[in-house]
Design a protein around this motif. Structure first.
Motif, PDB file in Angstrom:
ATOM      1  N   PHE A   9      -4.139 -13.291   5.833  1.00  0.00           N
ATOM      2  CA  PHE A   9      -5.273 -12.939   4.991  1.00  0.00           C
ATOM      3  C   PHE A   9      -6.309 -14.026   4.917  1.00  0.00           C
ATOM      4  O   PHE A   9      -7.302 -13.896   4.232  1.00  0.00           O
ATOM      5  N   ARG A  25     -11.332  -6.191   8.122  1.00  0.00           N
ATOM      6  CA  ARG A  25     -12.212  -6.198   6.942  1.00  0.00           C
ATOM      7  C   ARG A  25     -13.496  -6.996   7.136  1.00  0.00           C
ATOM      8  O   ARG A  25     -14.264  -6.749   8.046  1.00  0.00           O
ATOM      9  N   ASP A  41       7.306  13.050   4.303  1.00  0.00           N
ATOM     10  CA  ASP A  41       7.791  11.729   3.915  1.00  0.00           C
ATOM     11  C   ASP A  41       9.257  11.778   3.486  1.00  0.00           C
ATOM     12  O   ASP A  41      10.028  10.881   3.774  1.00  0.00           O
ATOM     13  N   TRP A  44      -0.332  -6.796 -20.265  1.00  0.00           N
ATOM     14  CA  TRP A  44      -0.771  -5.444 -19.906  1.00  0.00           C
ATOM     15  C   TRP A  44       0.306  -4.425 -20.265  1.00  0.00           C
ATOM     16  O   TRP A  44       0.029  -3.357 -20.796  1.00  0.00           O
ATOM     17  N   GLY A  57       2.416   3.843   7.663  1.00  0.00           N
ATOM     18  CA  GLY A  57       3.446   3.113   6.936  1.00  0.00           C
ATOM     19  C   GLY A  57       4.775   3.846   6.950  1.00  0.00           C
ATOM     20  O   GLY A  57       5.826   3.254   7.169  1.00  0.00           O
ATOM     21  N   TYR A 100       1.131   4.051  -2.853  1.00  0.00           N
ATOM     22  CA  TYR A 100       0.848   5.460  -2.556  1.00  0.00           C
ATOM     23  C   TYR A 100       1.983   6.360  -3.032  1.00  0.00           C
ATOM     24  O   TYR A 100       1.763   7.380  -3.676  1.00  0.00           O
ATOM     25  N   ARG A 101       3.216   5.963  -2.707  1.00  0.00           N
ATOM     26  CA  ARG A 101       4.354   6.810  -3.071  1.00  0.00           C
ATOM     27  C   ARG A 101       4.513   6.901  -4.578  1.00  0.00           C
ATOM     28  O   ARG A 101       4.834   7.969  -5.114  1.00  0.00           O
ATOM     29  N   VAL A 139       2.540   2.076 -11.676  1.00  0.00           N
ATOM     30  CA  VAL A 139       2.819   1.069 -10.661  1.00  0.00           C
ATOM     31  C   VAL A 139       1.851  -0.094 -10.784  1.00  0.00           C
ATOM     32  O   VAL A 139       0.667   0.086 -11.075  1.00  0.00           O
ATOM     33  N   SER A 140       2.401  -1.286 -10.613  1.00  0.00           N
ATOM     34  CA  SER A 140       1.602  -2.499 -10.669  1.00  0.00           C
ATOM     35  C   SER A 140       1.834  -3.265  -9.377  1.00  0.00           C
ATOM     36  O   SER A 140       2.973  -3.527  -8.997  1.00  0.00           O
ATOM     37  N   ARG A 199      -8.330   2.299  -4.731  1.00  0.00           N
ATOM     38  CA  ARG A 199      -8.596   3.617  -4.171  1.00  0.00           C
ATOM     39  C   ARG A 199      -7.309   4.445  -4.158  1.00  0.00           C
ATOM     40  O   ARG A 199      -7.317   5.646  -4.383  1.00  0.00           O
ATOM     41  N   ILE A 200      -6.191   3.789  -3.872  1.00  0.00           N
ATOM     42  CA  ILE A 200      -4.916   4.509  -3.864  1.00  0.00           C
ATOM     43  C   ILE A 200      -4.579   4.987  -5.266  1.00  0.00           C
ATOM     44  O   ILE A 200      -3.894   5.991  -5.441  1.00  0.00           O
ATOM     45  N   SER A 232       0.831  -1.200   0.000  1.00  0.00           N
ATOM     46  CA  SER A 232       0.000   0.000   0.000  1.00  0.00           C
ATOM     47  C   SER A 232       0.869   1.255   0.000  1.00  0.00           C
ATOM     48  O   SER A 232       0.612   2.202  -0.741  1.00  0.00           O
ATOM     49  N   LEU A 233       1.912   1.238   0.847  1.00  0.00           N
ATOM     50  CA  LEU A 233       2.767   2.417   0.956  1.00  0.00           C
ATOM     51  C   LEU A 233       3.517   2.660  -0.352  1.00  0.00           C
ATOM     52  O   LEU A 233       3.615   3.793  -0.830  1.00  0.00           O
ATOM     53  N   ASP A 263      -2.116   1.651 -11.073  1.00  0.00           N
ATOM     54  CA  ASP A 263      -2.420   1.530 -12.490  1.00  0.00           C
ATOM     55  C   ASP A 263      -2.867   0.123 -12.854  1.00  0.00           C
ATOM     56  O   ASP A 263      -3.731  -0.074 -13.682  1.00  0.00           O
ATOM     57  N   HIS A 264      -2.203  -0.845 -12.266  1.00  0.00           N
ATOM     58  CA  HIS A 264      -2.485  -2.229 -12.641  1.00  0.00           C
ATOM     59  C   HIS A 264      -2.368  -3.124 -11.422  1.00  0.00           C
ATOM     60  O   HIS A 264      -1.448  -2.975 -10.623  1.00  0.00           O
ATOM     61  N   PHE A 276      -3.382   5.624   7.371  1.00  0.00           N
ATOM     62  CA  PHE A 276      -2.583   5.377   6.170  1.00  0.00           C
ATOM     63  C   PHE A 276      -2.529   6.665   5.351  1.00  0.00           C
ATOM     64  O   PHE A 276      -3.526   7.370   5.282  1.00  0.00           O
ATOM     65  N   PRO A 277      -1.425   7.001   4.711  1.00  0.00           N
ATOM     66  CA  PRO A 277      -0.154   6.292   4.645  1.00  0.00           C
ATOM     67  C   PRO A 277       0.828   6.667   5.753  1.00  0.00           C
ATOM     68  O   PRO A 277       1.925   6.127   5.782  1.00  0.00           O
ATOM     69  N   GLU A 281      -8.889  -1.407  -1.826  1.00  0.00           N
ATOM     70  CA  GLU A 281      -8.049  -0.357  -1.274  1.00  0.00           C
ATOM     71  C   GLU A 281      -6.966   0.069  -2.261  1.00  0.00           C
ATOM     72  O   GLU A 281      -6.678   1.251  -2.422  1.00  0.00           O
ATOM     73  N   ARG A 322      -7.720 -12.824   9.886  1.00  0.00           N
ATOM     74  CA  ARG A 322      -8.378 -11.524  10.038  1.00  0.00           C
ATOM     75  C   ARG A 322      -9.188 -11.471  11.324  1.00  0.00           C
ATOM     76  O   ARG A 322      -9.204 -10.474  12.035  1.00  0.00           O
ATOM     77  N   SER A 336      -9.302  -9.372  -1.056  1.00  0.00           N
ATOM     78  CA  SER A 336      -9.825  -8.328  -0.176  1.00  0.00           C
ATOM     79  C   SER A 336      -9.005  -7.050  -0.269  1.00  0.00           C
ATOM     80  O   SER A 336      -9.379  -6.017   0.274  1.00  0.00           O
ATOM     81  N   LEU A 337      -7.831  -7.121  -0.932  1.00  0.00           N
ATOM     82  CA  LEU A 337      -6.967  -5.943  -1.016  1.00  0.00           C
ATOM     83  C   LEU A 337      -7.285  -5.078  -2.223  1.00  0.00           C
ATOM     84  O   LEU A 337      -6.827  -3.941  -2.325  1.00  0.00           O
TER      85      LEU A 337
END
Lengths: 611, 521
Positions: B133, B72, B197, B512, B243, A559-560, A568-569, A583-584, A555-556, A587-588, B239-240, A580, B138, A576-577
């Motif tokens: 996971f 979750r 950051d 892709w 992290g 985000y960066r 970013v892929s 949302r960040i 995730s971090l 791209d892929h 977040f973030p 999120e 969880r 379940s990820l």
């Protein structure tokens, strides 16, 4: 049972430091100055806080760990290709600046012992300030940056020797009973300066030699040997110089002998013991971390036992670990602790400052500032072009080194502690350091404008530095590459496929074992750490891919990359990820489970089992 | 310096031992500390400073890890299980402590200490086994989170019991103020801090400044300092920022908590025989009561019995928070050294037992020996029809859908096994024949006709769970989805056909990439 005093002290220190840093960064004051200002505010100005034993201990640990860190960095290739200028230029700079300081102190009529301290104080420049400022500008790898850092490393070796010397002298002064011992000590120290410089050149040269085969432990051994030789020479010199004071000789000899002993022990350990011992716990990063700190403290204790400075022991421990191939990872983990302890140290330095005492000696303060801000850069500017460098890098490097070092304070504090230095001169040195570090921060951030001004005004011709174009810096920076994080089956497969397509691939993993058998560019480290990403050149990358099974890290990273506008892929290893990560703004998404299921479905169709 | 050095050497030794024997590091540190105390070399002031700083850092980081998002889909189940487990175990603990002859306040401390399970130990275990996971992972995380929250909210109350209801009320108001401050920081200050950051030094300083402001506030309001430290962590858990913070605070908290547990061990000293007996009794309470308790509620919440058993086993230890609680009680003079020692020894023992108790073997044994008929769960839609020649689909979940779609389109005779009740409901709604249960259960597999199927596909989470399947379904073509090459080799050895999801995914990434990048360049 406990009064929580340490929490209260730390609370004041850290909150004041944070406030000062936030406020003062608006006017681009470097953090070190802000810390000292915060200390000044808490101590001399408002009287809210005095330095308690616990705080004193924390700042002591901070300085030890800083030297540990400096040691850890000693095998970095920041000094690539600048070994000669660093060693020769550095040595000349040290000698001439010290001489200037000495002359200055003599003019002001300071006694010999104090003159030595003042001379050393103006000589050294701050590794912390320089590395931080250049790092912020992204100029550590510029030619002038490498020259400056190389010279700083040579200075660091000299600092260590000076510390050793002071530890030895301190031992004498502790049981010396009159001023004569001090003078003799100073005389000894004076003579030592010259011969130590010579051997220092050797130590530096060995460092340069070692540059080629950084991986091997030989470098450590060779550096250690040269230091040992230097130590021996110095001890002999001390012998000759101070025939009258046998106590002093014994003390200095013990100090340098101890230093040589530590260096040899560290070199042997680096070669035969450490790789195996740390190799065994490599899979447990926390163990590696705690063990390396423990290793540092082994040397700290050993140094204390031999009446050497704590800092010296930490430095040698750092050098011995720097030869391990994951030293860089270790360095990144030690850095935050050092940041924490250093903040405490610099604030407590401000706490201890007595500006009033320094005011009485204001001409000396001004003179020291002039020496550091004008004469020291002039010396560098006069030397570096003669070693084959153009005016521009020489000028920029000289500006970079125009400040006093935190070690100037440490040396002065050591000297004051052993009675060699009056308290008011200690204040003079800290105030001069405070001023020069503050001004130097501004100089470094505007260094290119300064150069233009200097060139137009014809100032450079005074130093016979010509404006020939700077040598074309070899462009080793990766560009348009593909960064693949996490060398699991997916990461390896991707690295192979992309390499086969002719893409430039850089793979990153935190486990050295997973990078060993890979060809091409590899980088060891965790991507949680922004500096690792920066080293991977993620901002210039064509694509960043993470195959990790670590939610937070992914995730971090996502985000960066999104913030930096880098495609970013990310491996959504669990469905379940997905939300999120979307949302960040990834791209892929690599949804490996779906990919696997689709492959199964295809197999079912292809193999005709379904009719 | 010597003091810190000795603490650090002791910690280094403990880390080595923990690494050698593959046990959690906390009990190793505690034991080392206990042994060190005998030699009596450590300066008292240093120990006190270490304990105070260590507690603060520990709670700060614990608060920062408190991320409700982690749970979750299992949030409701976690709340149910967590609440019930907390109060049930607190009651059992209280009664046990009273039965052992402790006074009410002492017993309250012990009960509270028993309820919390160790986030540090469990998180590391789940991480190492890649089970974070899985639904039960969880769920367990959710329960741990809830326990931390309960304990930390209750500590100030327990500490103020002797002062009467007035003090309690003031405490509640003060607590509300602190929570309000934390909310403000979470909302406004945390996002603002993200801009740093690039400047790790400033970021670190800001994080620590927030910590100390909270600690100072809680001191001002008469709350225990750990409440401030914990809430400061929670306020920064966004977040973030969380992290970014983890990288910088990671080393510092590792350093301080290593020294903290050594110092704490030194504080425990050698336990007396009576203390040991009491500690053993309470250890038994934790180890024997927690697993069945959690298993039963977890099954009620809809998990498979396998997941329920593993959850129960994972939660059967006391926490680093229990140690902090004991330490606070001791400092405040509310509990005796005996009570503190008993709490610490229970934590030490249960933490040592956890890695062993959570092995595959124990869970497997419990699966086979659990009292049957607690919760009937293996219900096939059409048990009467004996199955053969069908396509058996193990673990459809959300990730097996492409397979199901293909099969449905082809009109093949299919049977699905899944352990997720939600998935089963959905399949039933779609009138797809299915069974709920654990795909590693040989009985269930035989019932599903694994040995007579035409072909089997398995997309279950843990590759190693396919062992039973491959044994039962010998001779039937079996496609098993795996991620790692090692697992693929292992599946092949057992006679299955591994399908490497990682390679399939890599191919998709390349496609892709070609679509997105090559056209422009």
């Amino acid at each position: 049972m406990t009064d929580y005093l340490i929490l209260k002290n730390l609370g004041y220190i850290l909150v004041a430091a944070a406030a000062a840093v936030l406020l003062l960064r608006l006017v681009r004051v470097p953090t070190i100055v802000a810390y000292m200002a915060a200390g000044l505010l808490l101590g001399p100005v408002t009287g809210l806080l005095t330095v308690s034993d616990s705080v004193h201990l924390l700042s002591e640990v901070g300085i030890a760990l800083l030297l540990f860190l400096v040691g850890l960095e000693l095998s970095l290739d920041h000094i690539r290709g600048v070994g000669r200028v660093a060693v020769i230029g550095g040595t000349v700079q040290i000698a001439l600046t010290a001489l200037t300081g000495w002359a200055l102190a003599a003019i002001f009529g300071l006694p010999t012992a104090e003159a030595v301290v003042v001379a050393l104080a103006v000589t050294f420049s701050s590794t912390v300030v320089v590395v931080k400022m250049l790092g912020q500008k992204g100029h550590l790898d510029a030619l002038y940056g490498r020259i400056a850092v190389g010279m700083l490393l040579v200075q660091d070796v000299a600092v260590v020797m000076a510390l050793t010397l002071f530890a030895g002298l301190g031992g004498v002064s502790a049981h010396g009973d009159d001023g004569e011992t001090d003078d003799a000590a100073a005389a000894g120290a004076d003579t030592l300066g010259g011969s130590a410089g010579q051997d220092l050149t050797e130590a530096g040269a060995a460092t340069e030699l070692a540059r080629g085969d950084m991986g091997s432990a030989d470098s450590a051994a060779r550096v250690a040997d040269s230091i040992a030789t230097a130590a021996d020479t110095v001890a002999t010199a001390a012998d000759a110089a101070a025939t009258g004071a046998s106590d002093l000789v014994i003390a200095v000899a013990t100090a340098f002998g101890g230093m040589a002993g530590l260096a040899i022990a560290a070199a042997l350990a680096a070669r035969f013991v450490l790789p195996r011992v740390f190799g065994w716990v490599l899979s447990s990063p926390n163990t590696v971390f705690i063990w390396s700190l423990a290793w540092c403290f082994v040397f700290i204790l050993a140094a204390e036992l031999m009446h050497l400075s704590v800092e010296l022991g930490a430095f040698i421990a750092g050098v011995s670990l720097a030869q391990l191939h994951y030293a860089e990872v270790l360095r990144r983990r030690v850095q935050p602790i050092v940041n924490f302890f250093l903040a405490v140290f610099f604030v407590s330095l401000g706490l201890q400052m007595r500006p009033a005492a320094a005011l009485e000696h204001w001409p000396l303060v001004l003179a020291m500032c002039a020496a550091v801000l004008l004469i020291k850069p002039a010396i560098v500017l006069a030397t570096v072009p003669r070693l084959g460098y153009a005016a521009r890098p020489a000028f920029l490097a000289s500006i970079t080194l125009a400040q006093m070092s935190e070690f100037s304070f440490i040396l002065a504090a050591l000297a004051a502690g052993s009675g060699m230095l009056r308290e008011e001169i200690l204040s003079v040195i800290t105030v001069a350091g405070f001023i020069t570090i503050g001004i130097s921060a501004y100089l470094i951030s505007g260094n290119e404008k300064l150069y233009d001004a200097a060139e137009r005004s014809g100032l450079l011709r005074l130093f016979r530095a010509t404006g020939t174009p700077e040598e074309a810096g070899e462009d080793t920076e990766l560009k348009d590459h593909i960064v693949i994080v996490g060398m699991n089956t997916l990461g390896r497969r991707l690295a192979r496929l992309f390499t086969e397509r002719g893409e430039t691939v850089l793979v990153v993993d935190s486990d050295a074992g997973k990078l060993d058998d890979l060809e091409g560019d590899t980088l060891l480290g965790t991507v949680d750490d922004l500096s690792v990403l920066e080293e991977a050149g993620y901002e210039r990358a064509r694509l960043v891919i993470s195959t990790l099974h670590i939610e937070d890290a992914n995730s971090l990273l996502a985000y960066r990359c999104v913030q930096a506008g880098v495609p970013v892929s990310i491996h959504a290893f669990d469905t379940s990820l997905i939300d999120e990560l979307r949302r960040i703004g990834v791209d892929h998404l690599i949804v490996s489970k779906h990919a696997g299921a689709r492959l199964i479905a295809r197999r079912l169709r292809e193999e005709g089992v379904l009719d | 310096m010597e003091g810190i050095a000795f603490l650090l050497f002791a910690a280094a030794f403990a880390y080595g031992v923990a690494h050698l024997f593959n046990v959690p590091v906390i009990p190793a540190l505690l034991v080392t500390g206990i042994v060190l105390a005998v030699s009596d070399t450590l300066p008292v002031e240093l120990l006190e400073d270490t304990l105070v700083l260590g507690t603060t850092m520990l709670l700060f980081v614990a608060g920062m890890e408190l991320n409700p998002k982690r749970t979750r889909a299992q949030r409701d189940a976690a709340i149910k299980v967590g609440t019930f487990q907390f109060f049930a175990l607190a009651a059992v603990g209280l009664l046990s402590a009273l039965a052992l002859g402790y006074a009410l306040v002492h017993a309250a401390y012990m009960a509270l200490a028993l309820t919390a399970s160790s986030t540090l130990v469990v998180l590391r275990l789940l991480q190492r086994r890649g089970q974070l996971f899985e639904p039960f992972g969880r769920l367990v995380l959710g329960v741990l989170l809830l326990q931390d929250l309960f304990v930390l909210l209750l500590i100030p109350l327990v500490m103020d019991i002797p002062q009467g209801p007035g003090a309690l009320l003031i405490n509640v108001v003060a607590m509300a103020a602190m929570v309000g401050l934390a909310t403000l920081v979470f909302r406004y200050a945390a996002p603002w801090m993200e801009q740093f950051d690039q400047e790790e030094e400033i970021l670190l300083l800001l994080l620590l400044a927030v910590l100390f402001v909270f600690v100072g506030m809680s001191d001002f309001l008469g709350l225990p300092l750990i409440t401030g430290a914990f809430l400061a962590g929670v306020a920064l858990s966004r977040f973030p920022l969380s992290g970014m913070a983890r990288t910088h605070l990671g080393s510092i908290s590792e350093f301080f908590s290593a020294l903290f547990f050594i110092a704490l061990g030194a504080l425990i000293g050698i336990p007396s025989a009576l203390e040991l007996v009491h500690a053993l009794a309470l250890t038994l309470v934790v180890v024997l009561v927690t697993p069945p308790l959690v298993t039963v509620i977890t099954e009620r919440a809809g998990m498979s019995s396998r997941a329920a058993i593993e959850s129960g086993l994972l939660l059967a230890q006391t926490s680093e928070i229990s140690l902090v609680l004991g330490l606070l009680g001791l400092i405040a003079g509310q509990i005796t050294e005996t009570v503190f020692t008993v709490i610490a020894i229970v934590t030490l023992l249960t933490m040592l037992l956890t890695p062993w108790m959570t092995t595959y073997r124990v869970a497997d044994w419990l699966m086979r020996h659990r009292p049957s008929g607690v919760t009937p769960q293996r219900r096939s839609v059409d048990r009467d029809r004996p199955r053969s020649g069908h396509v058996l689909v193990l673990g459809s979940g959300s990730t097996g859908m492409p397979i199901l779609e293909t099969l449905l389109a082809s009109g093949a005779d299919i049977l699905v096994i899944d352990d997720d009740p939600v998935v089963i409901d959905r399949l039933r709604d779609a009138e797809i024949s299915c069974m709920r249960g654990d795909a590693s259960d040989p009985e269930l597999l035989r019932e599903a006709g694994a040995d007579r199927a035409r072909i089997i596909t398995s997309t279950i989470r843990r590759p190693r769970d396919n062992q039973r399947l491959l044994e039962v379904a010998r001779g039937v073509p079996t496609l098993v989805r795996v991620f790692d090459e090692d697992d693929a080799d292992w599946i092949r050895e057992l006679g299955g056909t591994p399908i490497l999801a990682s390679h399939a995914a890599a191919d998709e990434v390349l496609r892709w990439f070609d679509r997105t990048f090559s056209s422009g360049a």
